[in-house]
Motif scaffolding. Structure first.
Motif, PDB file in Angstrom:
ATOM      1  N   GLY A  96       0.786  -1.222   0.000  1.00  0.00           N
ATOM      2  CA  GLY A  96       0.000   0.000   0.000  1.00  0.00           C
ATOM      3  C   GLY A  96       0.816   1.269   0.000  1.00  0.00           C
ATOM      4  O   GLY A  96       0.317   2.336  -0.373  1.00  0.00           O
ATOM      5  N   ASN A  97       2.080   1.186   0.415  1.00  0.00           N
ATOM      6  CA  ASN A  97       2.978   2.338   0.399  1.00  0.00           C
ATOM      7  C   ASN A  97       3.850   2.374  -0.855  1.00  0.00           C
ATOM      8  O   ASN A  97       4.798   3.167  -0.930  1.00  0.00           O
ATOM      9  N   LEU A  98       3.532   1.522  -1.803  1.00  0.00           N
ATOM     10  CA  LEU A  98       4.264   1.390  -3.074  1.00  0.00           C
ATOM     11  C   LEU A  98       5.714   0.959  -2.878  1.00  0.00           C
ATOM     12  O   LEU A  98       6.584   1.302  -3.686  1.00  0.00           O
ATOM     13  N   ASN A  99       5.971   0.230  -1.785  1.00  0.00           N
ATOM     14  CA  ASN A  99       7.252  -0.460  -1.655  1.00  0.00           C
ATOM     15  C   ASN A  99       7.163  -1.763  -2.433  1.00  0.00           C
ATOM     16  O   ASN A  99       6.094  -2.366  -2.541  1.00  0.00           O
ATOM     17  N   LEU A 100       8.293  -2.204  -2.967  1.00  0.00           N
ATOM     18  CA  LEU A 100       8.287  -3.289  -3.940  1.00  0.00           C
ATOM     19  C   LEU A 100       9.226  -4.426  -3.560  1.00  0.00           C
ATOM     20  O   LEU A 100      10.198  -4.229  -2.832  1.00  0.00           O
ATOM     21  N   ILE A 101       8.935  -5.604  -4.117  1.00  0.00           N
ATOM     22  CA  ILE A 101       9.934  -6.660  -4.288  1.00  0.00           C
ATOM     23  C   ILE A 101      10.126  -6.832  -5.783  1.00  0.00           C
ATOM     24  O   ILE A 101       9.162  -7.031  -6.530  1.00  0.00           O
ATOM     25  N   ASP A 126      -0.113  -6.051 -12.981  1.00  0.00           N
ATOM     26  CA  ASP A 126      -1.488  -6.526 -12.922  1.00  0.00           C
ATOM     27  C   ASP A 126      -1.896  -6.578 -11.453  1.00  0.00           C
ATOM     28  O   ASP A 126      -1.056  -6.521 -10.547  1.00  0.00           O
ATOM     29  N   ALA A 127      -3.197  -6.685 -11.224  1.00  0.00           N
ATOM     30  CA  ALA A 127      -3.731  -6.552  -9.863  1.00  0.00           C
ATOM     31  C   ALA A 127      -3.234  -7.631  -8.915  1.00  0.00           C
ATOM     32  O   ALA A 127      -3.225  -7.431  -7.695  1.00  0.00           O
ATOM     33  N   SER A 128      -2.792  -8.768  -9.436  1.00  0.00           N
ATOM     34  CA  SER A 128      -2.353  -9.866  -8.572  1.00  0.00           C
ATOM     35  C   SER A 128      -1.068  -9.542  -7.817  1.00  0.00           C
ATOM     36  O   SER A 128      -0.707 -10.249  -6.867  1.00  0.00           O
ATOM     37  N   LYS A 129      -0.354  -8.479  -8.220  1.00  0.00           N
ATOM     38  CA  LYS A 129       0.930  -8.155  -7.597  1.00  0.00           C
ATOM     39  C   LYS A 129       0.772  -7.374  -6.290  1.00  0.00           C
ATOM     40  O   LYS A 129       1.756  -7.149  -5.591  1.00  0.00           O
ATOM     41  N   HIS A 130      -0.452  -6.970  -5.949  1.00  0.00           N
ATOM     42  CA  HIS A 130      -0.661  -6.217  -4.714  1.00  0.00           C
ATOM     43  C   HIS A 130      -0.726  -7.151  -3.513  1.00  0.00           C
ATOM     44  O   HIS A 130      -1.397  -8.183  -3.552  1.00  0.00           O
ATOM     45  N   VAL A 131      -0.010  -6.803  -2.448  1.00  0.00           N
ATOM     46  CA  VAL A 131      -0.016  -7.578  -1.204  1.00  0.00           C
ATOM     47  C   VAL A 131      -0.154  -6.622  -0.034  1.00  0.00           C
ATOM     48  O   VAL A 131       0.208  -5.446  -0.110  1.00  0.00           O
ATOM     49  N   GLU A 132      -0.682  -7.123   1.072  1.00  0.00           N
ATOM     50  CA  GLU A 132      -0.782  -6.313   2.282  1.00  0.00           C
ATOM     51  C   GLU A 132       0.598  -6.120   2.919  1.00  0.00           C
ATOM     52  O   GLU A 132       0.931  -5.034   3.402  1.00  0.00           O
ATOM     53  N   THR A 133       1.382  -7.198   2.931  1.00  0.00           N
ATOM     54  CA  THR A 133       2.729  -7.153   3.501  1.00  0.00           C
ATOM     55  C   THR A 133       3.685  -7.847   2.549  1.00  0.00           C
ATOM     56  O   THR A 133       3.399  -8.956   2.074  1.00  0.00           O
ATOM     57  N   LEU A 192      10.611 -15.917   2.516  1.00  0.00           N
ATOM     58  CA  LEU A 192      10.371 -15.311   3.828  1.00  0.00           C
ATOM     59  C   LEU A 192       8.904 -15.323   4.238  1.00  0.00           C
ATOM     60  O   LEU A 192       8.591 -15.173   5.415  1.00  0.00           O
ATOM     61  N   ASN A 193       7.998 -15.418   3.268  1.00  0.00           N
ATOM     62  CA  ASN A 193       6.539 -15.427   3.492  1.00  0.00           C
ATOM     63  C   ASN A 193       6.002 -14.086   3.977  1.00  0.00           C
ATOM     64  O   ASN A 193       4.940 -13.643   3.553  1.00  0.00           O
ATOM     65  N   ARG A 194       6.701 -13.434   4.879  1.00  0.00           N
ATOM     66  CA  ARG A 194       6.306 -12.107   5.347  1.00  0.00           C
ATOM     67  C   ARG A 194       7.536 -11.378   5.858  1.00  0.00           C
ATOM     68  O   ARG A 194       8.346 -11.958   6.572  1.00  0.00           O
ATOM     69  N   ILE A 195       7.665 -10.099   5.461  1.00  0.00           N
ATOM     70  CA  ILE A 195       8.757  -9.264   5.947  1.00  0.00           C
ATOM     71  C   ILE A 195       8.137  -8.201   6.849  1.00  0.00           C
ATOM     72  O   ILE A 195       7.425  -7.305   6.382  1.00  0.00           O
ATOM     73  N   GLY A 196       8.391  -8.301   8.152  1.00  0.00           N
ATOM     74  CA  GLY A 196       7.733  -7.423   9.114  1.00  0.00           C
ATOM     75  C   GLY A 196       8.166  -5.976   9.009  1.00  0.00           C
ATOM     76  O   GLY A 196       7.360  -5.061   9.159  1.00  0.00           O
TER      77      GLY A 196
END
Length: 262
Positions: A96-101, A126-133, A192-196
């Motif tokens: 949501g902050n437009l930080n990327l992998i 495409d829309a599938s690239k959006h994640v919460e974390t 990592l599954n999630r980067i805090g």
């Protein structure tokens, strides 16, 4: 000969097409790497051919350079350009902050150098690239070949003290041999599954000897252009705090894109 785009390719195409509106005559433009960025290069090539658009492109990989030349875009190096008006690239994930992998295509080092040497970075996805974390997509880090197994061990030990859910680290392969980047380096993929805390993670991981760069793009992206399979486009501008929606009509039988392979 006619062809039909898949929904995912339609989404990539309309995002790329929308992003070309930011490109103006005389600009020096960073050209990203990957399947979505390839759509952009094709779209810009069409504008060069049909509208007389004059730009200088700085590619982020040898394959992007080859494609750009094939469609008539003038290619120059970053050293020649010195600074860019904007870079347009794809992404593997954005939050949501437009930080990327980024780095799924193996060009994260050049992509990050080019993006940070630009007045503006626009991401097409495409829309599938959006994640919460961030962290669902494996995070690539580029490492030098010398002592890479030691570097891998150091990375694994460092992950123990970081806020992540997974700690599996694998060497990226190209068939039976290690993958080599354009700079002759290897890539370690971190599952990592999630980067805090992505900002802290990026700073810490880059301190490990042997690590050249990581695929976290923090505070680099200004705008993300999101395409949908039905032709809808959403533009999120992090600086303006705005979200705009539009629609792009695409022609199924446009032979310009018929030979574009992911």
């Amino acid at each position: 000969m006619s062809f039909e785009l898949s929904p995912i390719d339609k989404a990539k195409f309309v995002a790329a097409k929308q992003a070309t509106q930011y490109v103006q005559d005389g600009m020096k433009v960073g050209l990203g790497t990957g399947s979505t960025a390839a759509w952009l290069v094709k779209c810009l090539g069409e504008m060069v051919e049909k509208e007389g658009l004059k730009i200088k492109g700085v590619p982020t990989s040898t394959r992007t350079a080859e494609l750009a030349r094939d469609v008539g875009i003038e290619v120059i190096s970053l050293d020649e350009a010195k600074w860019l008006d904007l870079t347009i690239d794809g992404t593997d994930e954005y939050d949501g902050n437009l930080n990327l992998i980024k780095g799924g295509g193996g060009a994260l080092l050049q992509e990050k150098i080019v993006a940070t040497a630009s007045d503006q970075m626009i991401v097409i996805a495409d829309a599938s690239k959006h994640v919460e974390t961030l962290g669902h997509f494996p995070l690539p880090i580029e490492v030098i070949p010398f002592g890479w197994q030691t570097t891998k061990t150091l990375v694994e030990e460092t992950l123990i003290g970081l806020d992540v859910l997974g700690r599996q680290v694998s060497l990226r392969m190209n068939g039976d041999a290690p993958y080599y980047t354009d700079e002759g380096n290897h890539i370690l993929d971190l599952h990592l599954n999630r980067i805090g805390n992505a900002r802290q993670f990026s700073l810490v991981i880059n301190q490990i000897p042997g690590v050249v760069e990581n695929g976290l793009f923090i505070d680099i992206c200004d705008i993300v252009v999101i395409g949908y399979g039905d032709g809808r486009v959403e533009v999120r501008d992090i600086n303006a705090g705005s979200v705009e929606e539009s629609r792009i009509d695409f022609v199924e039988a446009d032979n310009l894109f018929a030979d574009l392979n992911d």
